[in-house]
Design a protein around this motif. Structure first.
Motif, PDB file in Angstrom:
ATOM      1  N   THR A  52     -12.231  62.777  24.997  1.00 16.88           N
ATOM      2  CA  THR A  52     -12.280  61.683  25.965  1.00 16.88           C
ATOM      3  C   THR A  52     -12.454  60.367  25.222  1.00 16.88           C
ATOM      4  O   THR A  52     -12.982  60.329  24.114  1.00 16.88           O
ATOM      5  N   THR A  53     -12.003  59.294  25.852  1.00 17.26           N
ATOM      6  CA  THR A  53     -12.109  57.979  25.215  1.00 17.26           C
ATOM      7  C   THR A  53     -13.316  57.189  25.717  1.00 17.26           C
ATOM      8  O   THR A  53     -13.735  56.234  25.087  1.00 17.26           O
ATOM      9  N   THR A  54     -13.874  57.614  26.859  1.00 20.36           N
ATOM     10  CA  THR A  54     -15.105  56.998  27.360  1.00 20.36           C
ATOM     11  C   THR A  54     -15.981  58.105  27.957  1.00 20.36           C
ATOM     12  O   THR A  54     -15.468  59.104  28.468  1.00 20.36           O
ATOM     13  N   PRO A  55     -17.294  57.912  27.930  1.00 22.97           N
ATOM     14  CA  PRO A  55     -18.156  58.934  28.523  1.00 22.97           C
ATOM     15  C   PRO A  55     -17.951  59.093  30.024  1.00 22.97           C
ATOM     16  O   PRO A  55     -18.200  60.170  30.571  1.00 22.97           O
ATOM     17  N   LYS A  56     -17.472  58.052  30.693  1.00 23.32           N
ATOM     18  CA  LYS A  56     -17.218  58.165  32.137  1.00 23.32           C
ATOM     19  C   LYS A  56     -16.154  59.214  32.442  1.00 23.32           C
ATOM     20  O   LYS A  56     -16.115  59.777  33.537  1.00 23.32           O
ATOM     21  N   ALA A  57     -15.276  59.462  31.482  1.00 21.12           N
ATOM     22  CA  ALA A  57     -14.201  60.436  31.690  1.00 21.12           C
ATOM     23  C   ALA A  57     -14.664  61.866  31.462  1.00 21.12           C
ATOM     24  O   ALA A  57     -13.979  62.808  31.870  1.00 21.12           O
ATOM     25  N   TRP A  58     -15.818  62.046  30.812  1.00 19.41           N
ATOM     26  CA  TRP A  58     -16.205  63.391  30.402  1.00 19.41           C
ATOM     27  C   TRP A  58     -16.524  64.337  31.559  1.00 19.41           C
ATOM     28  O   TRP A  58     -16.080  65.499  31.538  1.00 19.41           O
ATOM     29  N   PRO A  59     -17.273  63.929  32.580  1.00 17.50           N
ATOM     30  CA  PRO A  59     -17.645  64.909  33.614  1.00 17.50           C
ATOM     31  C   PRO A  59     -16.445  65.615  34.253  1.00 17.50           C
ATOM     32  O   PRO A  59     -16.476  66.845  34.430  1.00 17.50           O
ATOM     33  N   ARG A  60     -15.389  64.881  34.584  1.00 24.46           N
ATOM     34  CA  ARG A  60     -14.214  65.520  35.184  1.00 24.46           C
ATOM     35  C   ARG A  60     -13.518  66.426  34.171  1.00 24.46           C
ATOM     36  O   ARG A  60     -13.085  67.538  34.505  1.00 24.46           O
ATOM     37  N   ASN A  61     -13.418  65.985  32.923  1.00 24.74           N
ATOM     38  CA  ASN A  61     -12.834  66.833  31.883  1.00 24.74           C
ATOM     39  C   ASN A  61     -13.636  68.125  31.732  1.00 24.74           C
ATOM     40  O   ASN A  61     -13.078  69.213  31.626  1.00 24.74           O
ATOM     41  N   HIS A  62     -14.952  68.000  31.734  1.00 23.43           N
ATOM     42  CA  HIS A  62     -15.823  69.162  31.585  1.00 23.43           C
ATOM     43  C   HIS A  62     -15.687  70.100  32.779  1.00 23.43           C
ATOM     44  O   HIS A  62     -15.662  71.335  32.613  1.00 23.43           O
ATOM     45  N   GLU A  63     -15.597  69.523  33.957  1.00 24.94           N
ATOM     46  CA  GLU A  63     -15.453  70.332  35.172  1.00 24.94           C
ATOM     47  C   GLU A  63     -14.198  71.207  35.104  1.00 24.94           C
ATOM     48  O   GLU A  63     -14.241  72.416  35.378  1.00 24.94           O
ATOM     49  N   LEU A  64     -13.080  70.601  34.725  1.00 26.09           N
ATOM     50  CA  LEU A  64     -11.827  71.360  34.640  1.00 26.09           C
ATOM     51  C   LEU A  64     -11.865  72.375  33.497  1.00 26.09           C
ATOM     52  O   LEU A  64     -11.399  73.510  33.641  1.00 26.09           O
ATOM     53  N   ALA A  65     -12.424  71.974  32.373  1.00 28.13           N
ATOM     54  CA  ALA A  65     -12.456  72.861  31.211  1.00 28.13           C
ATOM     55  C   ALA A  65     -13.398  74.044  31.428  1.00 28.13           C
ATOM     56  O   ALA A  65     -13.140  75.147  30.933  1.00 28.13           O
ATOM     57  N   SER A  66     -14.456  73.832  32.174  1.00 25.71           N
ATOM     58  CA  SER A  66     -15.464  74.878  32.359  1.00 25.71           C
ATOM     59  C   SER A  66     -14.920  76.106  33.065  1.00 25.71           C
ATOM     60  O   SER A  66     -15.471  77.202  32.923  1.00 25.71           O
ATOM     61  N   ALA A  67     -13.854  75.920  33.809  1.00 26.80           N
ATOM     62  CA  ALA A  67     -13.259  77.041  34.538  1.00 26.80           C
ATOM     63  C   ALA A  67     -12.282  77.847  33.678  1.00 26.80           C
ATOM     64  O   ALA A  67     -11.677  78.793  34.153  1.00 26.80           O
ATOM     65  N   THR A  68     -12.134  77.482  32.415  1.00 26.39           N
ATOM     66  CA  THR A  68     -11.129  78.107  31.556  1.00 26.39           C
ATOM     67  C   THR A  68     -11.777  78.845  30.384  1.00 26.39           C
ATOM     68  O   THR A  68     -12.936  78.601  30.027  1.00 26.39           O
ATOM     69  N   ARG A  69     -10.985  79.699  29.776  1.00 25.21           N
ATOM     70  CA  ARG A  69     -11.405  80.367  28.544  1.00 25.21           C
ATOM     71  C   ARG A  69     -11.017  79.544  27.318  1.00 25.21           C
ATOM     72  O   ARG A  69     -11.680  79.587  26.287  1.00 25.21           O
ATOM     73  N   HIS A  70      -9.935  78.781  27.412  1.00 24.27           N
ATOM     74  CA  HIS A  70      -9.315  78.187  26.228  1.00 24.27           C
ATOM     75  C   HIS A  70      -9.576  76.691  26.029  1.00 24.27           C
ATOM     76  O   HIS A  70      -9.266  76.163  24.953  1.00 24.27           O
ATOM     77  N   VAL A  71     -10.093  75.998  27.026  1.00 23.98           N
ATOM     78  CA  VAL A  71     -10.229  74.538  26.940  1.00 23.98           C
ATOM     79  C   VAL A  71     -11.705  74.151  26.924  1.00 23.98           C
ATOM     80  O   VAL A  71     -12.505  74.682  27.698  1.00 23.98           O
ATOM     81  N   ARG A  72     -12.039  73.206  26.040  1.00 20.08           N
ATOM     82  CA  ARG A  72     -13.381  72.624  26.008  1.00 20.08           C
ATOM     83  C   ARG A  72     -13.236  71.107  25.984  1.00 20.08           C
ATOM     84  O   ARG A  72     -12.264  70.579  25.426  1.00 20.08           O
ATOM     85  N   ALA A  73     -14.217  70.419  26.555  1.00 20.08           N
ATOM     86  CA  ALA A  73     -14.149  68.959  26.664  1.00 20.08           C
ATOM     87  C   ALA A  73     -15.158  68.300  25.733  1.00 20.08           C
ATOM     88  O   ALA A  73     -16.329  68.687  25.699  1.00 20.08           O
ATOM     89  N   ALA A  74     -14.677  67.315  24.981  1.00 17.47           N
ATOM     90  CA  ALA A  74     -15.533  66.584  24.045  1.00 17.47           C
ATOM     91  C   ALA A  74     -15.924  65.235  24.638  1.00 17.47           C
ATOM     92  O   ALA A  74     -15.132  64.584  25.320  1.00 17.47           O
ATOM     93  N   LEU A  75     -17.134  64.810  24.336  1.00 20.39           N
ATOM     94  CA  LEU A  75     -17.724  63.584  24.882  1.00 20.39           C
ATOM     95  C   LEU A  75     -17.467  62.423  23.920  1.00 20.39           C
ATOM     96  O   LEU A  75     -17.995  62.414  22.805  1.00 20.39           O
ATOM     97  N   GLY A  76     -16.647  61.471  24.349  1.00 19.82           N
ATOM     98  CA  GLY A  76     -16.226  60.422  23.429  1.00 19.82           C
ATOM     99  C   GLY A  76     -16.588  59.006  23.834  1.00 19.82           C
ATOM    100  O   GLY A  76     -16.994  58.734  24.963  1.00 19.82           O
ATOM    101  N   LEU A  77     -16.442  58.126  22.868  1.00 19.20           N
ATOM    102  CA  LEU A  77     -16.460  56.670  23.077  1.00 19.20           C
ATOM    103  C   LEU A  77     -15.579  56.114  21.961  1.00 19.20           C
ATOM    104  O   LEU A  77     -16.011  55.909  20.834  1.00 19.20           O
ATOM    105  N   HIS A  78     -14.304  55.933  22.294  1.00 19.03           N
ATOM    106  CA  HIS A  78     -13.279  55.637  21.292  1.00 19.03           C
ATOM    107  C   HIS A  78     -13.530  54.287  20.622  1.00 19.03           C
ATOM    108  O   HIS A  78     -13.811  53.301  21.302  1.00 19.03           O
ATOM    109  N   PRO A  79     -13.424  54.237  19.282  1.00 19.67           N
ATOM    110  CA  PRO A  79     -13.685  52.958  18.595  1.00 19.67           C
ATOM    111  C   PRO A  79     -12.779  51.827  19.053  1.00 19.67           C
ATOM    112  O   PRO A  79     -13.191  50.662  19.032  1.00 19.67           O
ATOM    113  N   GLN A  80     -11.563  52.150  19.491  1.00 14.85           N
ATOM    114  CA  GLN A  80     -10.662  51.089  19.954  1.00 14.85           C
ATOM    115  C   GLN A  80     -11.102  50.488  21.282  1.00 14.85           C
ATOM    116  O   GLN A  80     -10.618  49.425  21.665  1.00 14.85           O
TER     117      GLN A  80
END
Length: 250
Positions: free
Chosen positions: A36-64
């Motif tokens: 993710t490029t901002t922490p605000k994006a992480w909860p939705r990414n985590h929600e979708l990834a949590s239902a899967t075996r293959h996807v995990r969501a990383a908590l980001g704050l992009h330098p750009q």
């Protein structure tokens, strides 16, 4: 469909249909770290990834994005206990972003310090025109065994690569890194047991369209050619490396 692929750096929430992109990774059997490029994006990414075996969501704050979003580090800190995976974070000293470089360093220092204090985090890291500074900060704030850094799209020198290896770093390699002879030579010198694959989709292209995680096979084939291995053997090596990374305890 080839299964058992690893895309350790992809922006699934930047595709036109985020949920469909996650679902496709699951269907294709691609072990995908969606950054993710901002922490605000992480909860939705985590929600979708949590239902899967293959996807995990990383908590980001992009330098750009730090110039406008440095204040979100507070939210980032609040969310950190909920994930082992961090990214995209790091430094960008390119001309467009250099004006925020000092602020970027402040944010990155805090990210690394908090990850080190928590222990056992895996941090996928951006280092455009800033490899030495990134390595200096890893050494200062999160040396092994306090966590692990995966250098995404590494563009440093051979000497910097060796230093990164000594600091316990892994490297996620995409097809574009192998298309340039000089970069491919540095990539070839990386220890094979520290190499992962990535697409950085949708910011890279395959067949004139945004790359999807399953397109990481192109990087696998390129690495196989580089090392004189079969694609199947290279794929197995990358999977072993992922398991080793995940198994390491701080």
């Amino acid at each position: 469909m080839r299964s058992g692929l690893v895309d350790f750096h992809c922006h699934l929430d930047l595709y036109p249909d985020h949920a469909a992109a996650v679902e496709r990774c699951e269907r294709d059997g691609v072990f995908t770290l969606t950054v993710t490029t901002t922490p605000k994006a992480w909860p939705r990414n985590h929600e979708l990834a949590s239902a899967t075996r293959h996807v995990r969501a990383a908590l980001g704050l992009h330098p750009q994005l730090v110039a406008d979003r440095a204040h979100e580090i507070g939210l980032w800190e609040e969310l950190l206990p909920r994930t082992r995976y961090v990214g995209e974070v790091g430094l960008d000293a390119g001309p467009r972003f250099y004006k925020s470089f000092e602020t970027q360093k402040e944010i990155f220092a805090r990210v690394l310090s908090l990850c080190a204090a928590a222990g056992n985090k895996i941090v996928t890291t951006h280092s455009v025109r800033a490899t030495k500074a990134v390595l200096d900060m890893i050494e200062q704030y999160m040396p092994p065994p306090r966590g692990r850094v995966v250098l995404h799209w590494f563009t440093g020198t051979a000497a910097e690569a060796k230093r990164a290896v000594d600091l316990g770093c892994y490297f996620s390699v995409n097809a574009e890194m192998l298309a340039n002879e000089k970069r491919a030579a540095i990539t070839k010198a990386l220890p094979l047991d520290r190499v992962l694959t990535e697409t950085d989709g949708p910011f890279t292209q395959t067949d004139a369209r945004p790359a999807m995680p399953s397109d990481v096979w192109v990087a696998v084939e390129g690495l196989a050619r580089l090392h004189g291995l079969t694609p199947a053997d290279m794929s197995a090596t990358i999977m072993r490396n992922l398991k080793s990374l995940l198994a390491e305890q701080s």
